[in-house]
Scaffold this motif. Structure first.
Motif, PDB file in Angstrom:
ATOM      1  N   ILE A   1       0.866  -1.179   0.000  1.00 52.26           N
ATOM      2  CA  ILE A   1       0.000   0.000   0.000  1.00 52.26           C
ATOM      3  C   ILE A   1       0.905   1.232   0.000  1.00 52.26           C
ATOM      4  O   ILE A   1       1.760   1.384   0.885  1.00 52.26           O
ATOM      5  N   ASN A   2       0.732   2.093  -0.986  1.00 53.21           N
ATOM      6  CA  ASN A   2       1.599   3.257  -1.068  1.00 53.21           C
ATOM      7  C   ASN A   2       1.244   4.287   0.003  1.00 53.21           C
ATOM      8  O   ASN A   2       0.205   4.193   0.675  1.00 53.21           O
ATOM      9  N   ALA A   3       2.099   5.266   0.160  1.00 57.97           N
ATOM     10  CA  ALA A   3       1.943   6.254   1.235  1.00 57.97           C
ATOM     11  C   ALA A   3       0.632   7.043   1.138  1.00 57.97           C
ATOM     12  O   ALA A   3      -0.060   7.218   2.154  1.00 57.97           O
ATOM     13  N   PRO A   4       0.229   7.541  -0.041  1.00 61.76           N
ATOM     14  CA  PRO A   4      -1.038   8.281  -0.102  1.00 61.76           C
ATOM     15  C   PRO A   4      -2.243   7.459   0.353  1.00 61.76           C
ATOM     16  O   PRO A   4      -3.117   7.968   1.059  1.00 61.76           O
ATOM     17  N   LEU A   5      -2.284   6.175  -0.049  1.00 62.39           N
ATOM     18  CA  LEU A   5      -3.392   5.320   0.381  1.00 62.39           C
ATOM     19  C   LEU A   5      -3.362   5.097   1.891  1.00 62.39           C
ATOM     20  O   LEU A   5      -4.405   5.088   2.559  1.00 62.39           O
ATOM     21  N   ARG A   6      -2.159   4.918   2.426  1.00 63.87           N
ATOM     22  CA  ARG A   6      -2.046   4.708   3.872  1.00 63.87           C
ATOM     23  C   ARG A   6      -2.519   5.954   4.632  1.00 63.87           C
ATOM     24  O   ARG A   6      -3.218   5.834   5.648  1.00 63.87           O
ATOM     25  N   TYR A   7      -2.165   7.115   4.131  1.00 62.08           N
ATOM     26  CA  TYR A   7      -2.641   8.354   4.768  1.00 62.08           C
ATOM     27  C   TYR A   7      -4.166   8.446   4.681  1.00 62.08           C
ATOM     28  O   TYR A   7      -4.829   8.885   5.630  1.00 62.08           O
ATOM     29  N   ALA A   8      -4.729   8.029   3.550  1.00 61.66           N
ATOM     30  CA  ALA A   8      -6.185   8.076   3.387  1.00 61.66           C
ATOM     31  C   ALA A   8      -6.881   7.135   4.369  1.00 61.66           C
ATOM     32  O   ALA A   8      -7.938   7.470   4.927  1.00 61.66           O
ATOM     33  N   LEU A   9      -6.283   5.972   4.603  1.00 63.17           N
ATOM     34  CA  LEU A   9      -6.880   5.022   5.549  1.00 63.17           C
ATOM     35  C   LEU A   9      -6.811   5.563   6.977  1.00 63.17           C
ATOM     36  O   LEU A   9      -7.771   5.428   7.749  1.00 63.17           O
ATOM     37  N   TRP A  10      -5.673   6.156   7.319  1.00 59.24           N
ATOM     38  CA  TRP A  10      -5.564   6.775   8.641  1.00 59.24           C
ATOM     39  C   TRP A  10      -6.559   7.929   8.777  1.00 59.24           C
ATOM     40  O   TRP A  10      -7.138   8.143   9.850  1.00 59.24           O
ATOM     41  N   LEU A  11      -6.765   8.633   7.690  1.00 54.90           N
ATOM     42  CA  LEU A  11      -7.736   9.729   7.704  1.00 54.90           C
ATOM     43  C   LEU A  11      -9.146   9.200   7.954  1.00 54.90           C
ATOM     44  O   LEU A  11      -9.925   9.818   8.691  1.00 54.90           O
ATOM     45  N   ALA A  12      -9.477   8.052   7.352  1.00 49.99           N
ATOM     46  CA  ALA A  12     -10.798   7.456   7.562  1.00 49.99           C
ATOM     47  C   ALA A  12     -11.011   7.119   9.036  1.00 49.99           C
ATOM     48  O   ALA A  12     -12.068   7.415   9.620  1.00 49.99           O
ATOM     49  N   VAL A  13      -9.995   6.494   9.664  1.00 50.69           N
ATOM     50  CA  VAL A  13     -10.101   6.159  11.093  1.00 50.69           C
ATOM     51  C   VAL A  13     -10.221   7.428  11.929  1.00 50.69           C
ATOM     52  O   VAL A  13     -11.059   7.517  12.839  1.00 50.69           O
ATOM     53  N   SER A  14      -9.412   8.418  11.611  1.00 51.64           N
ATOM     54  CA  SER A  14      -9.416   9.667  12.390  1.00 51.64           C
ATOM     55  C   SER A  14     -10.745  10.397  12.268  1.00 51.64           C
ATOM     56  O   SER A  14     -11.291  10.890  13.270  1.00 51.64           O
ATOM     57  N   VAL A  15     -11.295  10.459  11.058  1.00 54.76           N
ATOM     58  CA  VAL A  15     -12.585  11.125  10.862  1.00 54.76           C
ATOM     59  C   VAL A  15     -13.678  10.389  11.624  1.00 54.76           C
ATOM     60  O   VAL A  15     -14.554  11.013  12.251  1.00 54.76           O
ATOM     61  N   GLY A  16     -13.635   9.056  11.588  1.00 54.25           N
ATOM     62  CA  GLY A  16     -14.624   8.279  12.322  1.00 54.25           C
ATOM     63  C   GLY A  16     -14.571   8.531  13.815  1.00 54.25           C
ATOM     64  O   GLY A  16     -15.605   8.765  14.461  1.00 54.25           O
ATOM     65  N   LEU A  17     -13.377   8.514  14.377  1.00 57.50           N
ATOM     66  CA  LEU A  17     -13.229   8.747  15.815  1.00 57.50           C
ATOM     67  C   LEU A  17     -13.571  10.182  16.189  1.00 57.50           C
ATOM     68  O   LEU A  17     -14.188  10.431  17.239  1.00 57.50           O
ATOM     69  N   LEU A  18     -13.199  11.123  15.333  1.00 57.00           N
ATOM     70  CA  LEU A  18     -13.508  12.525  15.619  1.00 57.00           C
ATOM     71  C   LEU A  18     -15.023  12.761  15.583  1.00 57.00           C
ATOM     72  O   LEU A  18     -15.571  13.452  16.462  1.00 57.00           O
ATOM     73  N   ALA A  19     -15.686  12.195  14.582  1.00 50.70           N
ATOM     74  CA  ALA A  19     -17.147  12.340  14.504  1.00 50.70           C
ATOM     75  C   ALA A  19     -17.821  11.703  15.717  1.00 50.70           C
ATOM     76  O   ALA A  19     -18.795  12.250  16.267  1.00 50.70           O
ATOM     77  N   LEU A  20     -17.289  10.557  16.152  1.00 50.74           N
ATOM     78  CA  LEU A  20     -17.850   9.905  17.335  1.00 50.74           C
ATOM     79  C   LEU A  20     -17.661  10.768  18.575  1.00 50.74           C
ATOM     80  O   LEU A  20     -18.583  10.900  19.404  1.00 50.74           O
ATOM     81  N   ALA A  21     -16.472  11.359  18.716  1.00 52.41           N
ATOM     82  CA  ALA A  21     -16.201  12.204  19.883  1.00 52.41           C
ATOM     83  C   ALA A  21     -17.110  13.430  19.899  1.00 52.41           C
ATOM     84  O   ALA A  21     -17.676  13.788  20.944  1.00 52.41           O
ATOM     85  N   ILE A  22     -17.268  14.060  18.741  1.00 55.46           N
ATOM     86  CA  ILE A  22     -18.124  15.254  18.672  1.00 55.46           C
ATOM     87  C   ILE A  22     -19.559  14.900  19.039  1.00 55.46           C
ATOM     88  O   ILE A  22     -20.214  15.594  19.830  1.00 55.46           O
ATOM     89  N   TRP A  23     -20.069  13.809  18.452  1.00 55.37           N
ATOM     90  CA  TRP A  23     -21.451  13.398  18.761  1.00 55.37           C
ATOM     91  C   TRP A  23     -21.608  13.082  20.242  1.00 55.37           C
ATOM     92  O   TRP A  23     -22.595  13.475  20.881  1.00 55.37           O
ATOM     93  N   LEU A  24     -20.629  12.361  20.802  1.00 51.75           N
ATOM     94  CA  LEU A  24     -20.725  11.947  22.192  1.00 51.75           C
ATOM     95  C   LEU A  24     -20.684  13.142  23.140  1.00 51.75           C
ATOM     96  O   LEU A  24     -21.455  13.223  24.109  1.00 51.75           O
ATOM     97  N   PHE A  25     -19.806  14.105  22.857  1.00 50.15           N
ATOM     98  CA  PHE A  25     -19.711  15.285  23.723  1.00 50.15           C
ATOM     99  C   PHE A  25     -20.950  16.173  23.600  1.00 50.15           C
ATOM    100  O   PHE A  25     -21.400  16.769  24.577  1.00 50.15           O
ATOM    101  N   VAL A  26     -21.518  16.258  22.390  1.00 50.34           N
ATOM    102  CA  VAL A  26     -22.750  17.023  22.220  1.00 50.34           C
ATOM    103  C   VAL A  26     -23.912  16.337  22.923  1.00 50.34           C
ATOM    104  O   VAL A  26     -24.758  16.980  23.552  1.00 50.34           O
ATOM    105  N   GLU A  27     -23.945  15.018  22.837  1.00 49.01           N
ATOM    106  CA  GLU A  27     -25.054  14.247  23.410  1.00 49.01           C
ATOM    107  C   GLU A  27     -25.000  14.194  24.925  1.00 49.01           C
ATOM    108  O   GLU A  27     -26.027  14.328  25.598  1.00 49.01           O
ATOM    109  N   SER A  28     -23.801  13.977  25.489  1.00 54.26           N
ATOM    110  CA  SER A  28     -23.682  13.746  26.930  1.00 54.26           C
ATOM    111  C   SER A  28     -22.857  14.795  27.663  1.00 54.26           C
ATOM    112  O   SER A  28     -22.735  14.729  28.890  1.00 54.26           O
ATOM    113  N   GLY A  29     -22.264  15.734  26.931  1.00 56.48           N
ATOM    114  CA  GLY A  29     -21.423  16.719  27.584  1.00 56.48           C
ATOM    115  C   GLY A  29     -20.006  16.201  27.769  1.00 56.48           C
ATOM    116  O   GLY A  29     -19.728  15.004  27.633  1.00 56.48           O
TER     117      GLY A  29
END
Length: 673
Positions: free
Chosen positions: A311-339
């Motif tokens: 897997i070349n470097a750009p694809l690896r960065y894209a995969l890490w970006l997918a994980v990061s976006v998922g976790l960030l979206a989860l954190a934002i939703w959770l903090f908005v929902e529960s404080g």
């Protein structure tokens, strides 16, 4: 298109059966049969590979949602049942028509929270990104392990090789997929008008809330037979064995004296706790096996040509970006929902840790025993235990926090299911000489489509039939609701059933280990899952498996093959039964939203109901049995006369095809027509 159809129809099928089969071989067969000109030569191999990656991705969303989201509705339904009993109202909310159940609850000021489409879409997108990213990053590690058999990947590879090497081995859609869909729809429609019975009750008894019933399913028979036709025989037998153990347990529970000292030690839902105990042991064993597989991979991977896995470097960065976006979206939703507090912070950490553990586990075990037998339910069960423990630790053990926990479970379950599916798909690409990285985009598109379609389909189904009712039992949702209620809300666990379940789990693991010594897969999780499925589900799955393997045995004797082999047509026939039955349920669900009363479709009665044509009960039983036998024959016939992989196809092609015609392009054109 295939992703859309599977995402819609398999929701109802999974909620009824409590088990979801791997569909990658089905997608290959559909692409092979429908796009025969595009599935020829080297480009055809690439087309079918990418089609199965995108087409099966929606099924990962189905499994992730139906296993976890019903928790909330089932829990509220159980509380509503208790509330009505406290008010002196004797009614079975699970057994009565959902329209009447909603009216009764509204009359007494009780409501069930609806399925939230936006929240579920968000949870599915988050889980998809996390699972997609983690598995993509670990692709080389997973696929370079020579100890993982990847059964479904090899099945897909065989089908793809047959498609591109010999046109006359294309599966016969008429006798398999088309006939099974029509037969499934016809039997279900006859049950709707009451021309056939929905089940044959052999024996039933009850004692208060404790009920026992031994029956053969007929209304949902096509669905169960189809799933049985897709599962391996050991998995089907173990699932039935678990359901049979549930049957024995239910029978023993009816003998418990309601006024005796044992009534508190063995509550009415004891068998769910038994299943939970067995599942805990099975998941623990899976984790141990997972660590062993990783060590084995480290020792043996040097012998694998993994040049396709880079897997070349750009694809690896894209995969890490997918994980990061998922976790960030989860954190934002959770903090908005529960404080921003200890509950939300620790929940976020817990989900991250469980994703790191369970996503690789799902991928590895899917490659080990197949996606149908992979312990998705068990991983969600353990995740539920962890999240409930975090809620208890942060003094957040209340009903108000259950919706948040449920959404987190949906995200975690979708991530595991995505890993469960994509590991087989990427392995197929590798086996066919296509770099798995070429399937990254197809996988992402399929996951995104499923993330939007599945919540809508679940909303329609829940509003039409009710989650946790007899129409849509949602077995996993009932199990997780029992766990949340006992551990988080009541803080009172029935330890005797749990200990019995732990003991049964140890025995199941022993069978798994012993079977491995002889090269037989006896997954402990299949037995544990069977315990919390309804017994009639296990019976239907077993019947479908028996017809399929009887046909395969006859084919082996006739051809002199060295082993049993599942034919392409049998896969299509099984899928047709599932699709036909589930599609009818989905259509009826949409009609219910427009005020259709499904009971009004009943035209016949064996009990002299007013306004209905009389029909003897004997006739309805015989017609229903004949319908099941016909579907069984479809599985048997296609197992005997269908095509298998390219190697055997080439042997048979030297003589004649199964219809007695020369194996030629002209004969293939006639069959296609």
């Amino acid at each position: 298109c295939v992703t859309l159809i599977l995402s819609c129809t398999m929701v109802v099928a999974g909620l009824k059966a409590g088990i979801t089969p791997g569909v990658s071989p089905l997608v290959v067969l559909c692409g092979w049969g429908a796009f025969r000109r595009m599935s020829q030569g080297h480009s055809g191999s690439r087309f079918l590979n990418l089609a199965q990656v995108a087409g099966s991705a929606g099924m990962a969303i189905v499994s992730g949602v139906i296993f976890s989201e019903p928790l909330l509705q089932v829990l509220h339904l159980n509380l509503a049942q208790t509330s009505l009993q406290d008010q002196g109202v004797q009614a079975d909310l699970q057994g009565m028509p959902w329209k009447d159940a909603k009216a009764l609850m509204a009359e007494h000021g009780i409501s069930i929270p609806p399925v939230s489409i936006p929240t579920n879409i968000l949870a599915c997108l988050i889980g998809s990104l996390i699972g997609y990213g983690f598995v993509g990053l670990a692709t080389k590690k997973f696929l370079s392990d020579p100890t993982l058999p990847a059964p479904e990947a090899h099945a897909c590879m065989s089908m793809i090789n047959a498609a591109v090497s010999d046109a006359c081995q294309r599966p016969k859609l008429g006798i398999s997929l088309v006939l099974s869909i029509l037969g499934s729809l016809l039997l279900r429609m006859l049950a709707l008008i009451s021309l056939v019975v929905k089940e044959i009750v052999i024996y039933s008894t009850s004692s208060g809330a404790r009920k026992f019933s031994l029956d053969i399913p007929l209304d949902n028979g096509p669905l169960y037979l189809g799933i049985g036709g897709l599962l391996t025989l050991p998995t089907a037998l173990l699932t039935f064995a678990g359901a049979f153990a549930r049957l024995i347990g239910d029978a023993l529970l009816t003998r418990v004296d309601p006024l005796g000292p044992s009534v508190d030690d063995f509550p009415a839902n004891s068998m769910r706790w038994v299943g939970g105990g067995a599942m805990t042991v099975a998941v623990a064993y899976s984790l141990v096996k997972f660590m062993g597989l990783r060590r084995s991979s480290a020792k043996d991977s040097s012998s694998i040509d993994d040049s396709l896995l880079e897997i070349n470097a750009p694809l690896r960065y894209a995969l890490w970006l997918a994980v990061s976006v998922g976790l960030l979206a989860l954190a934002i939703w959770l903090f908005v929902e529960s404080g921003f507090n200890s509950f939300s912070v620790l929940m976020l950490v817990a989900i991250f840790v469980m994703a790191i553990l369970m996503v690789p586990l799902g991928a590895i075990l899917s490659l080990q025993i197949g996606s149908s037998s992979s312990p998705v339910s068990g991983t969600v069960f353990v995740t539920t235990l962890v999240l409930c423990s975090v809620a208890l630790l942060t003094s957040s053990a209340s009903m108000a926090h259950v919706p948040t926990i449920t959404t987190l479970l949906v995200a975690a379950c979708v991530a595991v299911c995505a890993a469960n599916d994509v590991s087989q798909d990427y392995k197929t690409l590798q086996l066919c000489g296509v770099p798995p990285r070429e399937g990254f985009l197809s996988q992402l598109v399929g996951l995104l489509v499923g993330s939007i379609i599945v919540p809508v389909s679940l909303f329609i189904s829940a509003n039409a039939y009710g989650l946790g009712t007899q129409s849509l039992p949602a077995p996993q949702g009932q199990m997780f609701a029992t766990l949340v209620d006992g551990l988080l809300l009541e803080k009172n666990l029935p330890w005797y059933p749990i200990l019995i379940g732990l003991g049964i789990g140890v025995l199941a693991v022993g069978l798994d280990v012993a079977g491995g010594q002889f090269g037989i897969q006896l997954p402990a999780m299949a037995f544990a899952v069977g315990i919390y499925l309804s017994p009639d589900t296990g019976v239907g799955i077993l019947i479908g498996s028996i017809f399929r393997f009887a046909g395969e045995w006859q084919r082996k004797r006739r051809t002199g093959a060295s082993q049993l082999q599942q034919t392409h047509e049998c896969v299509l026939a099984s899928a047709g039964m599932i699709t036909g039955s589930a599609f009818l349920d989905l259509v009826l669900g949409v009609a219910v939203l427009f005020s259709l009363d499904v009971d009004s479709l009943s035209l016949f009665s064996s009990t002299d109901e007013v306004g209905k044509a009389p029909i003897p009960a004997f006739v309805t039983n015989v017609l229903a049995s004949l319908g099941i036998l016909f579907l069984g024959w479809v599985l048997y016939h296609n197992s005997v006369n269908g095509n298998v992989d390219a190697g055997e196809a080439q042997d048979s092609a030297q003589q004649k095809d199964t219809d007695g015609e020369p194996c030629s392009a002209e004969a293939d054109e006639q069959r296609a027509a």
